[in-house]
Design a protein around this motif. Structure first.
Motif, PDB file in Angstrom:
ATOM      1  N   VAL A 139       0.835  -1.204   0.000  1.00 33.45           N
ATOM      2  CA  VAL A 139       0.000   0.000   0.000  1.00 33.45           C
ATOM      3  C   VAL A 139       0.869   1.253   0.000  1.00 33.45           C
ATOM      4  N   LEU A 140       1.959   1.241   0.748  1.00 35.96           N
ATOM      5  CA  LEU A 140       2.870   2.383   0.755  1.00 35.96           C
ATOM      6  C   LEU A 140       3.486   2.597  -0.625  1.00 35.96           C
ATOM      7  N   SER A 141       3.839   1.501  -1.296  1.00 35.47           N
ATOM      8  CA  SER A 141       4.372   1.618  -2.649  1.00 35.47           C
ATOM      9  C   SER A 141       3.328   2.161  -3.613  1.00 35.47           C
ATOM     10  N   ALA A 142       2.068   1.732  -3.462  1.00 37.64           N
ATOM     11  CA  ALA A 142       1.001   2.237  -4.331  1.00 37.64           C
ATOM     12  C   ALA A 142       0.748   3.714  -4.091  1.00 37.64           C
ATOM     13  N   SER A 143       0.891   4.162  -2.843  1.00 30.76           N
ATOM     14  CA  SER A 143       0.662   5.581  -2.561  1.00 30.76           C
ATOM     15  C   SER A 143       1.750   6.469  -3.150  1.00 30.76           C
ATOM     16  N   LEU A 144       2.930   5.914  -3.376  1.00 31.39           N
ATOM     17  CA  LEU A 144       4.040   6.682  -3.944  1.00 31.39           C
ATOM     18  C   LEU A 144       4.179   6.477  -5.446  1.00 31.39           C
ATOM     19  N   SER A 145       3.245   5.732  -6.050  1.00 35.48           N
ATOM     20  CA  SER A 145       3.294   5.494  -7.484  1.00 35.48           C
ATOM     21  C   SER A 145       2.619   6.636  -8.221  1.00 35.48           C
TER      22      SER A 145
ATOM     23  N   ARG B 175       8.923   1.241  -7.702  1.00 34.93           N
ATOM     24  CA  ARG B 175       9.547   1.473  -9.007  1.00 34.93           C
ATOM     25  C   ARG B 175       9.634   2.955  -9.281  1.00 34.93           C
ATOM     26  N   THR B 176       8.594   3.680  -8.898  1.00 31.73           N
ATOM     27  CA  THR B 176       8.612   5.137  -8.974  1.00 31.73           C
ATOM     28  C   THR B 176       8.216   5.701  -7.618  1.00 31.73           C
ATOM     29  N   VAL B 177       8.839   6.784  -7.229  1.00 32.56           N
ATOM     30  CA  VAL B 177       8.554   7.419  -5.939  1.00 32.56           C
ATOM     31  C   VAL B 177       8.183   8.869  -6.195  1.00 32.56           C
ATOM     32  N   THR B 178       6.943   9.214  -5.889  1.00 32.82           N
ATOM     33  CA  THR B 178       6.458  10.574  -6.060  1.00 32.82           C
ATOM     34  C   THR B 178       5.406  10.868  -4.998  1.00 32.82           C
ATOM     35  N   THR B 179       5.246  12.124  -4.683  1.00 23.14           N
ATOM     36  CA  THR B 179       4.264  12.526  -3.662  1.00 23.14           C
ATOM     37  C   THR B 179       3.034  13.180  -4.288  1.00 23.14           C
TER      38      THR B 179
END
Length: 310
Positions: A59-65, A78-82
């Protein structure tokens, strides 16, 4: 003639674990023996930790996708964005969060006050119907509250025609429903803890001229602080994340709780925004986690002390 005195031989002490009887070097424990004795516990612990942590990490990875679907999170981080967190400012997320906090806090305070008063009465007073009342509480708590959501819905429709503040789409009505559902289990939980407080304290305070209310507010409640903290924590967690009853009763978007609001973002398969949903879910866990860590020292004592004396 000389007498000979025989000294009894002292028993030979058992060798220490891991040492031979002759006092030699300790025997090396093989890897197979270590796994049989201790190692399997580590394996089970690691499996449970991975099982519990993986959904959180996902879920944390999905929130930063940067995408709005969960397929982009198959490769973790794979991608980190806010962007998803920034997009929450353009929604009603913070209004829903305020509603959830308000409902959870008021429900927790009401649950503690009502449950503690009922538990004190059952624990200290002897009256007709006491045993039947405890049995009723024990039976009522076996049935989930959501089983009655149809009856609650019909009840509030008719009640709202007389008292609009207690009808549908009312946060006050939702709080009253939560209070009624939590009274049985919390009273029974507090009852066991109240029984661990010696009655001699009540008698000594009454000899000094204290009334029942003074004994209750100034002595008893201070001694049962751990169970009060546990009940408040459980009440906040239950009401903060409750979905079924809140979805049925709250109809206006401005009155929605976080659970209902987040569901609205993914209820439509064609317009589901899982990235925004994941970001909101991550933020919504922060207050509950912080409260859990703050009250952690009371949890073990509050849940176990009541089982010592019933």
């Amino acid at each position: 003639m000389t007498a000979t005195t025989l000294t009894p031989a002292s028993p030979t002490p058992d060798p220490a674990p891991g040492r031979t009887a002759g006092g030699g070097a300790p025997r090396r424990r093989t890897a197979r023996r270590w796994f049989t004795d201790v190692g399997w516990r580590h394996v089970v612990g690691v499996v449970f930790v991975v099982y519990a942590v993986f959904p959180i990490v996902y879920v944390l990875s999905a929130s930063l996708s940067d995408g709005g679907t969960l397929t982009g999170s198959n490769q973790l981080f794979r991608t980190v964005t806010t962007e998803n967190y920034a997009a929450l400012a353009d929604t009603r997320f913070w209004t829903w969060a305020a509603n959830s906090v308000q409902i959870a806090v008021v429900t927790a305070v009401g649950t503690v006050l009502m449950g503690a008063a009922a538990a004190y009465a059952f624990s200290r007073f002897r009256f007709t119907g006491r045993r039947a009342g405890l049995t009723t509480l024990l039976v009522v708590q076996m049935f989930p509250q959501m089983l009655a959501f149809v009856a609650i819905f019909l009840l509030l429709i008719n009640l709202g025609q007389v008292v609009p503040a207690l009808g549908l789409n009312s946060k006050t009505a939702l709080i009253c429903v939560y209070l009624g559902g939590a009274l049985g289990v919390n009273t029974f939980l507090m009852y066991g803890f109240f029984n661990t407080v010696p009655r001699e304290l009540d008698e000594a305070a009454k000899i000094d001229g204290a009334t029942h209310s003074q004994v209750y507010w100034t002595i008893i409640l201070r001694l049962v602080t751990p169970i009060l903290a546990v009940v408040a924590l459980l009440s906040i967690i239950a009401s903060f994340g409750e979905f079924v009853i809140a979805r049925v009763l709250l109809q206006s978007e401005s009155n929605w709780t976080l659970a209902v609001g987040l569901y609205s973002w993914v209820s439509s398969l064609l317009e589901a925004n899982w990235g925004l949903f994941a970001a909101g879910a991550v933020i919504s866990t922060v207050p509950v986690l912080a409260l859990f860590l703050f009250l952690q020292k009371y949890i073990v004592g509050g849940l176990t002390a009541g089982s010592v004396k019933g």
